[in-house]
Design a protein around this motif. Sequence first.
Motif, mmCIF file in Angstrom:
data_model
loop_
_atom_site.group_PDB
_atom_site.id
_atom_site.type_symbol
_atom_site.label_atom_id
_atom_site.label_comp_id
_atom_site.label_asym_id
_atom_site.label_seq_id
_atom_site.Cartn_x
_atom_site.Cartn_y
_atom_site.Cartn_z
ATOM 1 N N ASP A 165 17.469 57.322 -17.923
ATOM 2 C CA ASP A 165 17.963 58.301 -16.956
ATOM 3 C C ASP A 165 18.102 59.639 -17.684
ATOM 4 N N LEU A 166 17.217 60.584 -17.343
ATOM 5 C CA LEU A 166 17.210 61.892 -18.010
ATOM 6 C C LEU A 166 17.482 62.990 -17.003
ATOM 7 N N SER A 211 20.862 42.646 2.703
ATOM 8 C CA SER A 211 20.670 41.578 3.686
ATOM 9 C C SER A 211 19.842 40.434 3.097
ATOM 10 N N GLU A 212 18.817 40.781 2.320
ATOM 11 C CA GLU A 212 17.978 39.749 1.717
ATOM 12 C C GLU A 212 18.731 38.950 0.664
ATOM 13 N N ILE A 213 19.610 39.607 -0.083
ATOM 14 C CA ILE A 213 20.426 38.876 -1.062
ATOM 15 C C ILE A 213 21.265 37.818 -0.353
ATOM 16 N N ARG A 214 21.860 38.194 0.747
ATOM 17 C CA ARG A 214 22.697 37.238 1.476
ATOM 18 C C ARG A 214 21.852 36.121 2.081
ATOM 19 N N ASN A 215 20.664 36.467 2.545
ATOM 20 C CA ASN A 215 19.777 35.409 3.038
ATOM 21 C C ASN A 215 19.446 34.420 1.931
ATOM 22 N N CYS A 216 19.161 34.937 0.739
ATOM 23 C CA CYS A 216 18.866 34.052 -0.388
ATOM 24 C C CYS A 216 20.064 33.169 -0.719
ATOM 25 N N GLN A 217 21.261 33.732 -0.656
ATOM 26 C CA GLN A 217 22.454 32.948 -0.955
ATOM 27 C C GLN A 217 22.665 31.840 0.074
ATOM 28 N N MET A 218 22.308 32.105 1.305
ATOM 29 C CA MET A 218 22.510 31.107 2.346
ATOM 30 C C MET A 218 21.404 30.064 2.369
ATOM 31 N N LEU A 219 20.186 30.455 2.041
ATOM 32 C CA LEU A 219 19.036 29.581 2.242
ATOM 33 C C LEU A 219 18.547 28.891 0.987
ATOM 34 N N SER A 220 18.803 29.486 -0.176
ATOM 35 C CA SER A 220 18.119 29.007 -1.378
ATOM 36 C C SER A 220 18.692 27.685 -1.876
ATOM 37 N N PHE A 221 17.782 26.867 -2.363
ATOM 38 C CA PHE A 221 18.135 25.614 -3.016
ATOM 39 C C PHE A 221 18.297 25.908 -4.502
ATOM 40 N N GLY A 222 19.537 25.973 -4.986
ATOM 41 C CA GLY A 222 19.769 26.262 -6.402
ATOM 42 C C GLY A 222 19.903 27.745 -6.653
ATOM 43 N N PRO A 223 19.125 28.303 -7.597
ATOM 44 C CA PRO A 223 19.268 29.724 -7.955
ATOM 45 C C PRO A 223 18.921 30.628 -6.788
ATOM 46 N N ASN A 224 19.600 31.785 -6.723
ATOM 47 C CA ASN A 224 19.317 32.699 -5.611
ATOM 48 C C ASN A 224 19.283 34.167 -6.029
ATOM 49 N N PHE A 225 19.643 34.462 -7.301
ATOM 50 C CA PHE A 225 19.703 35.872 -7.705
ATOM 51 C C PHE A 225 19.401 35.975 -9.196
ATOM 52 N N VAL A 226 18.545 36.942 -9.550
ATOM 53 C CA VAL A 226 18.257 37.210 -10.954
ATOM 54 C C VAL A 226 18.208 38.718 -11.147
ATOM 55 N N SER A 227 18.784 39.169 -12.250
ATOM 56 C CA SER A 227 18.864 40.604 -12.526
ATOM 57 C C SER A 227 18.189 40.923 -13.848
ATOM 58 N N PHE A 228 17.366 41.982 -13.839
ATOM 59 C CA PHE A 228 16.786 42.533 -15.058
ATOM 60 C C PHE A 228 17.467 43.883 -15.324
ATOM 61 N N LEU A 229 18.117 43.993 -16.448
ATOM 62 C CA LEU A 229 18.796 45.235 -16.806
ATOM 63 C C LEU A 229 18.155 45.818 -18.062
ATOM 64 N N GLY A 230 17.970 47.132 -18.040
ATOM 65 C CA GLY A 230 17.371 47.810 -19.182
ATOM 66 C C GLY A 230 18.159 49.046 -19.566
ATOM 67 N N ASP A 231 17.439 50.087 -19.939
ATOM 68 C CA ASP A 231 18.085 51.311 -20.398
ATOM 69 C C ASP A 231 18.285 52.321 -19.277
ATOM 70 N N ARG A 232 17.870 51.999 -18.068
ATOM 71 C CA ARG A 232 18.088 52.875 -16.910
ATOM 72 C C ARG A 232 19.181 52.303 -16.024
#
Length: 1482
Positions: free
Chosen positions: A341-342, A165-186
């Motif tokens: 992930d072990l 729900s918060e992701i969609r709120n950011c997409q509707m409300l944000s000026f410019g960028p709205n999503f950032v992802s950090f990906l690692g080994d998990r």
Amino acid sequence: MKKGNDPNKGQLPEVAARKPGGPGSFLQVSGLGKGPMGSTDKSKKNDQHVKPIQQRKNVQLQRSTNGLPSKHAVLPAINKLSVKEKVLRGTLEDLPPLPSTVVRVFLSSTFSDMRAERDELAKTGYPRLKAACRDLGLDFQIVDMRWGVTDDATNDHSTEKLCISEIRNCQMLSFGPNFVSFLGDRYGYRPFPLELDIEEFEAIKNFLPFSEDEELLQQWYRRDDNNAPPMYTLQPIRTNLPHFGDPRPEMAAQSSQDKAEWWRIFRKLQLILRETATVLADRGRISREREHQYFMSVTEEEITTGIFQAKDIDTHCLCYIRELVGIQDDLDGDMTQRHLDLVEEEDDTKVIDACAAKYRTMLHDKVSTYLSSIKKFQVQWESGGINPIKDKQYLESFCDNFVSDMMSLVQKAYDDSDHKLFRSLKEGSSRKQRAEVYREVLHHLHFAQTKCELFCGQDEILSQIKMALLDKKHRRPVVLHAPSGVGKTSVVAKVMEQLPNWFDGGCIRVLRFLGTSPDSTNILSVLLGICWQLAKACKVIMPPGMLRRNKVTQNLQWVLRTVARSSPVPIIILLDSVDQLSPASGGHSMKWVPKELPSNICMVISTLTTDENECRKNLVKELQIDCENGNETDLPAAAGYFELRALPVVTAQDIMKAYFKKQKRALTDEQQTMFLEVFEKSPSPLFLKLLLDQAKTWRSYTEVDKESLATTVRDAILQLFIGLENKYGELLIQKALGYITVGLNGLTEIEIEDALSCTDDVLSKVYVYHDPPVEGIIRIPPLLWARVYHDIKEYLVQRQGHGKITLNWYHRQFIEAATERYTKGENAAQLHSTLVTMFSAEDSICRTITLEQRNNKVIQDADRQITLQQTTPNNRRKLMCLPYHLVKSKNIDKLKSEVLFNIDFLVSKMAAFSLQDVLEDIRDGLDMDSEDEEILQLHKCLLHMDSCDNVGGRSSLKLPVYILGCLPASPDHPRILSLQQQSREYLSHCLSPVLEPLIPCLMYSSGEENSSSTTLPQISGDQSAPFPTTGVLDIDFSSTGDKMALIYKKSQSESCVEEEERKEGRAQLEVVLISLVDMSVDETLNPGEELMMEEGANNRVQVLFSESPESPDSRCLLVCVEGSSVSAKYTLQDTGNIAESGQLSHQFPVDLLTHSSAPLMECILTRDSSKAVFVLGHREQGATLIEVYDIHQASVLTVIPLQQPVQYHQAKLTLTDNYIGFQIHITPDELFALRKKEGSYNKQKDANYKFWAVDLRTVTGKVIECNRILTPLPMRGNCFAALPAKTEQGHGERFGIGIQRQVVVWRKIEKDKCDIETVTGKKENGMFYRGTAVTDDPKQTTGGGRTTALEPSLDGSVVVSGSDDGYVIAFDGPLGRSINNRKTSPSTRHAREVSQLAVSSKGHWIASWCQTDHSLRLWQTFATDEAWNSGEAIFGLPLSELSVKKMSFSRNERHLGVIAVKGEAEEKRQLLLFRLGKVCEG
């Protein structure tokens, strides 16, 4: 998609991210875009007639005799209108989104392995981003849902749903960028589905081989037939483990046991569901996509919503991938399991989870195919994980990349958006007002859409309103009234929606839900916005000044008639809840309501049946509605007066069906019967809404206690509040809902989180299970507020509030209930005080806090990381909220220090809003302490400023000018002294030149009598001395510009004149020498009894500085009094500052005029100020003698007896000092005779002066007349001046004579036959010719361009002319050409004739005075900011009731002295002394 449906509900559809520059921007609305609405044709700018703008050439508007279009005119078809035009016409379909100013970014990552990166961003990255966004007028908010996850959130399995729900709120409300992802080994946490459909559940159950597995499945999944379709739903953990997350200390052991048991059950359920899903997929019973739902991590689900299903991801999304090199060789390390992930084998050895690794690889690969730019980092693994010290370089690089990438997306959105242009518009300009009106209209249209979504029934009242609106005989507004909660607002919204169906040819709709935004609260703002909207929607240009806030009520009827004649379609104005208006400006009196409307304009007004301000009764009274039996509530419908009745049960059933269909829910028959029985006890739409929201949580398998259900609206609201308190804690809810309730128009989400982060007792209750995640920083966990907001969002509404989108209660009964429960007594003061702290924070709030639930852990100077609130015109939210909350918290000391006596705040608020809003803050201060002398003085000062006309310049810069010019300085008023010092500092740093008063001299113009002396505010040093400001007769500045001499007439109490002489009408004069460096009095020169003048006489009195060419340090001060045969001379010798080390020798009396006993008329200094030319004689008889005197040698050089007396108006010297010229008034008889001689050549109808000259190099005394070429007729003109020599063409001394639209040049003066050089060639390129393009209409009432004032600079580089139509034109002195080759009219001018001009010594600055509009304006000739090229006066001051007698700049161009007289009282001469400020020193 059906109108009103939320596109984000249901199965994760593609979500279109906000495009800041997309359709619906205000570019064209504000006149800045292409096409007709952006037309800036200057030829029509000053047209006084109302002219509709024709959009297409083939649309021929028929006009009536008064110049307005007939009713047969046709506006463009609705489908051919732009989005902006549709909005202004009130179209509800395809609305653009509300403009946002928040950069709201959802941060998605696994938690434990990315903690170091998140900490680094929290410490250094986010503050940098907030600062950078703040510079662009934006707020930055990161939504990090990974910390603050409590057992309560885990209990109801709501975290994952809230994240989506918060992701969609950011997409509707944000000026410019709205999503950032950090990906690692998990790959991350992998929950199982919360809901299973019937077929899938049965298939899983039937496949399970063991009965205990089936029992476990049925224990945790229960069938809910209230789902549509029915589903098996995962039960809250406490359903079977009641002590899970129990915070009570005595239940700690049981709580720990239940928590361990849940995670055992979780792993068991996870295993059996995954195994079963794989088999079912293999057998084709479920799809592979559905199978994946059992294996998908929360991180992948977030990325699916934030990237895979989103649009324009390269401009809205970022991704960072980190690889830990060597971690697979350290599987037994203590920190490894947090980063990989072990799984454990049977022999307890740890191995990599192959399934998770497979899905992680697939996810990384998929992301790479979607995003074009992904940043990848490699970090060498060491036992212990990422170390802030060891890996400092990596963390800094990661943070720098994050900030840079994020701001790159923000900047791109900013450059492509309307927000950039909106901020660039000048505050108070018409274009800015149009843009603000557009945003206001859009807000109300969105509000109407929301109200129409579930509207059902009310056919009877809608039909009645329709008939009233279509009745052409009904010319009064339609009135709709009802008690609170009955649904007036929804009915008004539905009327708005239905209007196009009622009017076949279409209509223009204007809607305001009063009280839902800052601009819909004050009636003046409401009416002004409506007038602006109608003018734009009907393509009407309003006359200048018609749409002014303080005159809008008087002009409303005229505006309505005008747009009615211009519009070919009906205009319907809907005003909902007039009882929500503020009482200011007569909002509740209803006197502003039109009593009779034009034939094609209708109006609908709604109000409460009963309210404390009696709005309904006032409406009945003002509209003169006849009442039957004296009861206003029983009027017939024919009167256009309707009461909204209770909601019928049948309609309630329809609404209930529509609501549950949208929610994909249902009720059992028993529950539905009970629901309707309860509703009938309080049949109102609001009560129905509360019941529906409660009923949607009912499960088919749960018992509902009818007795526990509320039976009134207030009880239902209280039940909601109590349920929130039980769920989240009483203190958190009390503060969170309290802040929303007391906030001005609510609060933004950032403000709510900031306020809670500044509330220590809330933070202490929140941090029970863990410490704040980042050392030294403490904030309310975002997830916690997100959960609260999710539970109350149905009762909150988004509103436009001073450039921000705020959250506020959507109905007044919620406000009343929350006020009663959370904001009474000390609670209110505490809430307001916290908001004061938040809104006044220009620096970080760092405060020590003790976390009681964490063993009294103390965090020293804990940074709350709130959004800093800078005091600028762009921070409109702070400018309104800070004084509001200071008043509500009754903190008058801080109100005075941070608002009323803070120049930055005052100037910013006036720039962002108006002087009236500043005065409102001052009145609020007086309401708190009506006897505060400092506030009273400030109020008086700004009232005077408000009473003066707005003349030239940037109005907000006038505020410090008036503070310096009106407020008296006194040691008893330290805040006023501080405010004045702030004002001087502010003006010294401002980028636009202003006239800074050095003495309180501006109150005089409103009738305030200043004393004969003024105590100077301290500028620098230690001195503060009185010196005269009234009775001043003349001033002059030294050649260096650091000294000013003034001569004034002493008052009777000060004078040493004998009583006998006083009775004879004689007054004593005194000279004061002032240092302009430190504003100290160097010397008071009292000549004694010899220097006198007659009381009441208009004798010319002069004080003149003279400097020796041989010895610049030797200066003389010359005092001349008309009618006296002597002058006083003072020799000033100094090597620096006279006041400190100079010597002053008094030489008085000195008989300068030894060759004649004729009285002195006037004295003129030569250009080098070493010689004085005295004109002697009698005023009645004319000048008969001229003496040239060497001041420093104290000797007479030449005595010239004139061959004939000269009765002159003004004397001038040429710049080479060889000629003295006289401007001579032509008598009426002489003028009559001249006109007969001139005959057809009479082109100088209003020129009443002729011009003579005398050669100072001869003693013959011959008078040279200025005649026309080859005629004996005098050249008549209006003004004249000595012009610089045009040496490059061999010309010598010249005079300029102002006639008509040009200045003719009188050269070759020495010849017997005077040669008048007229302009030759093209007039636009001629000498001192202003051109025909500099006026719109030569026959306009302000004048036809006749030159009325002419003044050169001391160095001759600039010659300035003023005209009777108010224009000021600067010319190059030697060349005679306009400085900017002007071919168009300047953008500003005086209202009428330019009466006087002053030009600085080097021609950089011009001061002009108009006697008609009493305005003093400052102009700039050198192009530092294109001000002169636009012909704009860079600053202006109104001096009402004053007449300026003299203006002069100091030689160093840093000061301007003005002598003015109030009315006709010559004895009340007033000195006005201004400094031009640092920016003018260039």
